[in-house]
Design a protein around this motif. Sequence first.
Motif, PDB file in Angstrom:
ATOM      1  N   GLY A 116       0.951  -1.094   0.465  1.00  0.00           N
ATOM      2  CA  GLY A 116       0.059   0.222  -0.089  1.00  0.00           C
ATOM      3  C   GLY A 116       0.990   1.348  -0.123  1.00  0.00           C
ATOM      4  O   GLY A 116       0.411   2.527   1.001  1.00  0.00           O
ATOM      5  N   CYS A 117       1.425   1.031  -1.120  1.00  0.00           N
ATOM      6  CA  CYS A 117       2.928   2.708  -1.046  1.00  0.00           C
ATOM      7  C   CYS A 117       1.896   3.269  -2.098  1.00  0.00           C
ATOM      8  O   CYS A 117       2.994   3.858  -2.693  1.00  0.00           O
ATOM      9  N   GLY A 118       1.049   3.830  -1.927  1.00  0.00           N
ATOM     10  CA  GLY A 118       0.522   5.020  -2.660  1.00  0.00           C
ATOM     11  C   GLY A 118       0.319   6.207  -2.182  1.00  0.00           C
ATOM     12  O   GLY A 118       1.086   6.837  -0.684  1.00  0.00           O
ATOM     13  N   PHE A 119      -1.046   7.217  -2.548  1.00  0.00           N
ATOM     14  CA  PHE A 119      -1.308   8.228  -1.675  1.00  0.00           C
ATOM     15  C   PHE A 119      -2.590   7.856  -0.391  1.00  0.00           C
ATOM     16  O   PHE A 119      -1.459   7.707   1.062  1.00  0.00           O
ATOM     17  N   ASP A 120      -3.635   7.088  -0.669  1.00  0.00           N
ATOM     18  CA  ASP A 120      -3.953   6.443   0.031  1.00  0.00           C
ATOM     19  C   ASP A 120      -4.747   5.068  -0.102  1.00  0.00           C
ATOM     20  O   ASP A 120      -5.714   5.511  -0.963  1.00  0.00           O
ATOM     21  N   PRO A 121      -3.948   3.704   0.578  1.00  0.00           N
ATOM     22  CA  PRO A 121      -3.456   3.722   0.860  1.00  0.00           C
ATOM     23  C   PRO A 121      -1.603   4.049   0.884  1.00  0.00           C
ATOM     24  O   PRO A 121      -1.323   4.299  -0.626  1.00  0.00           O
ATOM     25  N   GLY A 122      -1.089   4.708   2.551  1.00  0.00           N
ATOM     26  CA  GLY A 122       1.149   5.361   1.190  1.00  0.00           C
ATOM     27  C   GLY A 122       1.060   6.055   2.103  1.00  0.00           C
ATOM     28  O   GLY A 122       1.725   6.306   3.198  1.00  0.00           O
ATOM     29  N   VAL A 123       0.475   7.440   1.364  1.00  0.00           N
ATOM     30  CA  VAL A 123       1.047   8.202   1.980  1.00  0.00           C
ATOM     31  C   VAL A 123       0.451   8.809   3.308  1.00  0.00           C
ATOM     32  O   VAL A 123       1.138   9.305   4.673  1.00  0.00           O
ATOM     33  N   THR A 124      -1.191   8.938   3.821  1.00  0.00           N
ATOM     34  CA  THR A 124      -2.014   8.726   4.828  1.00  0.00           C
ATOM     35  C   THR A 124      -1.018   7.938   5.989  1.00  0.00           C
ATOM     36  O   THR A 124      -0.871   7.844   6.921  1.00  0.00           O
ATOM     37  N   GLY A 125      -0.995   6.273   5.521  1.00  0.00           N
ATOM     38  CA  GLY A 125       0.544   5.644   6.695  1.00  0.00           C
ATOM     39  C   GLY A 125       1.278   6.712   7.222  1.00  0.00           C
ATOM     40  O   GLY A 125       2.077   6.150   8.169  1.00  0.00           O
ATOM     41  N   VAL A 126       2.214   6.948   6.554  1.00  0.00           N
ATOM     42  CA  VAL A 126       3.665   7.862   7.107  1.00  0.00           C
ATOM     43  C   VAL A 126       3.289   8.861   7.869  1.00  0.00           C
ATOM     44  O   VAL A 126       4.265   9.182   8.162  1.00  0.00           O
ATOM     45  N   PHE A 127       1.951   9.523   6.933  1.00  0.00           N
ATOM     46  CA  PHE A 127       1.119  11.370   7.939  1.00  0.00           C
ATOM     47  C   PHE A 127       1.307  10.260   9.143  1.00  0.00           C
ATOM     48  O   PHE A 127       1.468  10.771  10.397  1.00  0.00           O
ATOM     49  N   SER A 128       0.112   9.405   9.356  1.00  0.00           N
ATOM     50  CA  SER A 128       0.543   8.559  10.795  1.00  0.00           C
ATOM     51  C   SER A 128       1.358   8.558  11.288  1.00  0.00           C
ATOM     52  O   SER A 128       1.536   8.725  13.098  1.00  0.00           O
ATOM     53  N   ALA A 129       2.088   7.380  10.867  1.00  0.00           N
ATOM     54  CA  ALA A 129       3.238   7.600  11.632  1.00  0.00           C
ATOM     55  C   ALA A 129       4.336   8.823  12.072  1.00  0.00           C
ATOM     56  O   ALA A 129       4.531   8.608  12.848  1.00  0.00           O
ATOM     57  N   TYR A 130       4.694   9.334  11.083  1.00  0.00           N
ATOM     58  CA  TYR A 130       5.068  10.833  11.587  1.00  0.00           C
ATOM     59  C   TYR A 130       4.831  11.806  12.689  1.00  0.00           C
ATOM     60  O   TYR A 130       5.019  11.883  14.047  1.00  0.00           O
ATOM     61  N   ALA A 131       2.925  11.560  12.815  1.00  0.00           N
ATOM     62  CA  ALA A 131       2.399  12.235  13.626  1.00  0.00           C
ATOM     63  C   ALA A 131       2.596  11.245  14.659  1.00  0.00           C
ATOM     64  O   ALA A 131       2.975  12.145  15.695  1.00  0.00           O
ATOM     65  N   GLN A 132       2.404   9.691  15.017  1.00  0.00           N
ATOM     66  CA  GLN A 132       2.350   9.356  16.282  1.00  0.00           C
ATOM     67  C   GLN A 132       4.296   9.458  16.944  1.00  0.00           C
ATOM     68  O   GLN A 132       4.545   9.990  17.784  1.00  0.00           O
ATOM     69  N   HIS A 172       6.426  12.468  16.366  1.00  0.00           N
ATOM     70  CA  HIS A 172       7.116  13.881  16.612  1.00  0.00           C
ATOM     71  C   HIS A 172       5.444  14.523  17.165  1.00  0.00           C
ATOM     72  O   HIS A 172       5.955  15.522  17.515  1.00  0.00           O
ATOM     73  N   HIS A 173       4.050  14.297  17.516  1.00  0.00           N
ATOM     74  CA  HIS A 173       3.549  15.102  17.755  1.00  0.00           C
ATOM     75  C   HIS A 173       2.561  14.122  18.465  1.00  0.00           C
ATOM     76  O   HIS A 173       1.856  15.485  19.413  1.00  0.00           O
ATOM     77  N   PHE A 174       2.510  13.097  18.582  1.00  0.00           N
ATOM     78  CA  PHE A 174       1.971  13.072  19.580  1.00  0.00           C
ATOM     79  C   PHE A 174       2.095  11.960  20.941  1.00  0.00           C
ATOM     80  O   PHE A 174       2.980  11.107  20.098  1.00  0.00           O
ATOM     81  N   ASP A 175       1.675  11.478  22.005  1.00  0.00           N
ATOM     82  CA  ASP A 175       2.072  10.825  23.171  1.00  0.00           C
ATOM     83  C   ASP A 175       1.525   8.813  22.534  1.00  0.00           C
ATOM     84  O   ASP A 175       1.494   8.853  22.647  1.00  0.00           O
ATOM     85  N   GLU A 176       0.056   9.881  22.003  1.00  0.00           N
ATOM     86  CA  GLU A 176      -1.710   8.950  21.678  1.00  0.00           C
ATOM     87  C   GLU A 176      -1.875   9.700  20.972  1.00  0.00           C
ATOM     88  O   GLU A 176      -2.683  10.920  21.105  1.00  0.00           O
ATOM     89  N   ILE A 177      -1.940   8.817  19.783  1.00  0.00           N
ATOM     90  CA  ILE A 177      -3.189   9.714  18.895  1.00  0.00           C
ATOM     91  C   ILE A 177      -4.474   8.867  19.401  1.00  0.00           C
ATOM     92  O   ILE A 177      -4.389   7.437  18.678  1.00  0.00           O
ATOM     93  N   TYR A 216      -4.037  18.104  15.238  1.00  0.00           N
ATOM     94  CA  TYR A 216      -2.559  18.247  14.267  1.00  0.00           C
ATOM     95  C   TYR A 216      -3.487  17.334  12.420  1.00  0.00           C
ATOM     96  O   TYR A 216      -4.241  16.696  12.699  1.00  0.00           O
ATOM     97  N   TYR A 217      -3.082  18.720  11.229  1.00  0.00           N
ATOM     98  CA  TYR A 217      -3.598  17.839  10.180  1.00  0.00           C
ATOM     99  C   TYR A 217      -2.287  18.458   9.042  1.00  0.00           C
ATOM    100  O   TYR A 217      -2.067  19.494   9.047  1.00  0.00           O
ATOM    101  N   ILE A 218      -1.865  17.023   8.118  1.00  0.00           N
ATOM    102  CA  ILE A 218      -1.116  17.721   7.572  1.00  0.00           C
ATOM    103  C   ILE A 218      -2.032  17.220   6.163  1.00  0.00           C
ATOM    104  O   ILE A 218      -2.301  15.762   6.284  1.00  0.00           O
TER     105      ILE A 218
END
Length: 399
Positions: free
Chosen positions: A138-154, A156-161, A322-324
């Motif tokens: 699933g390495c397109g945008f969705d799925p794909g980048v949306t998963g990378v965005f989620s990993a990035y948010a987890q 750098h920006h959250f202790d818990e999503i 957070y919105y990316i």
Amino acid sequence: MGKALIIGAGGVGNVVAHKCCQVPEVFEELCIASRTIEKCDAIKAKLEGGKTKVTTAKVDADNTQEVIDLINKFKPDIVINVALPYQDLTIMDACLATGVHYLDTANYEPPDTAKFEYKWQWEYRDKFEKAGITAVLGCGFDPGVTGVFSAYAQKHHFDEINYIDILDANAGDHGYPFATNFNPEINIREITARGRYFEDGKWVETEPLEVKRVYDFPQIGEKDIYLLYHEELESLSVNIKGVKRIRFWMTFSQNYLTHLRVLQNVGMTSIEPIEFEGQKIVPLQFLKAVLPDPASLGPRTKGKTNIGCIFQGYKDGKPKTYYIYNVCDHQECYREVGSQAISYTTGVPAMIGAMMVLTGKWQKPGVYNVEEFDPDPFMDALNKYGLPWQESFSPKLLD
């Protein structure tokens, strides 16, 4: 550094090939393969004169042995599968047989059942681990980048999503009364299926397109969005810890939905074979044949896409939102690579994912969804190769 075999020569395959050729230090050689070699040759003709060596081949991706034979002949370091989701398993089998890394943009779907599910591909985990090769799912945008965005948010920006809303908006206009922006068969199967989202540890089902909201997207404006089921919900609900609810939303115009409703009412979206003049045909496959080819939409599509994720959770004991997202212009994409933004937003991440594997940043034996890797080098590459992302820390939330 490496060789990549691209299976699929539609709009996405065209983008992947163009973007690979922009990184010749990683992609020294490409082979573009498809059942229709003329499509492969047309892409190759656009890429002549660059540093990356490009060849083409004819292959039936439904036939594992044909794929094995092609891999053995070309000897790639990775297979980039941008063919049909029905063909994921045959291509994964070929990669296992030859010891070659694998990457795709959409999960496997049985041809006779409209169903998103990763179970078939997740069952390959032990096989790929024992073979010492990597499969990226699933390495397109969705799925794909949306998963990378989620990993990035987890990271750098959250202790818990706790809450994730994935929003996919296409404000492009191709001028046709009705057309789909990617494979009509896959697109219509996806939209006409029952909706589903994850909440409090279980899946909640809805009728197709039953749940509607209106959202004001940056650079696009207010659009009707509808709740759908999408495959990344399955993997993110497992891999992002602490998630209480995750939903996927996509925009559709009333014109599009009216046409789709009529086609449904007369049976043209059915995947059940019918008898016609002495032979079996699948109505949806016939409809695909008469609709405009998505690869032909590039020169006539105007407008922008906006795809991103809204997260809610906690950081240092305090609530945080957070919105990316990425905004992509159809005409700019066409000027660069000859494909519209839907193909571009899928093809660029596929190239980046393959680059992550070939450079060792995302290389570990087994079968993985993108959110299971380090998001940082991928996020940097998005900014560098055409899909820059933007952030907001006070977005409008969906109820």
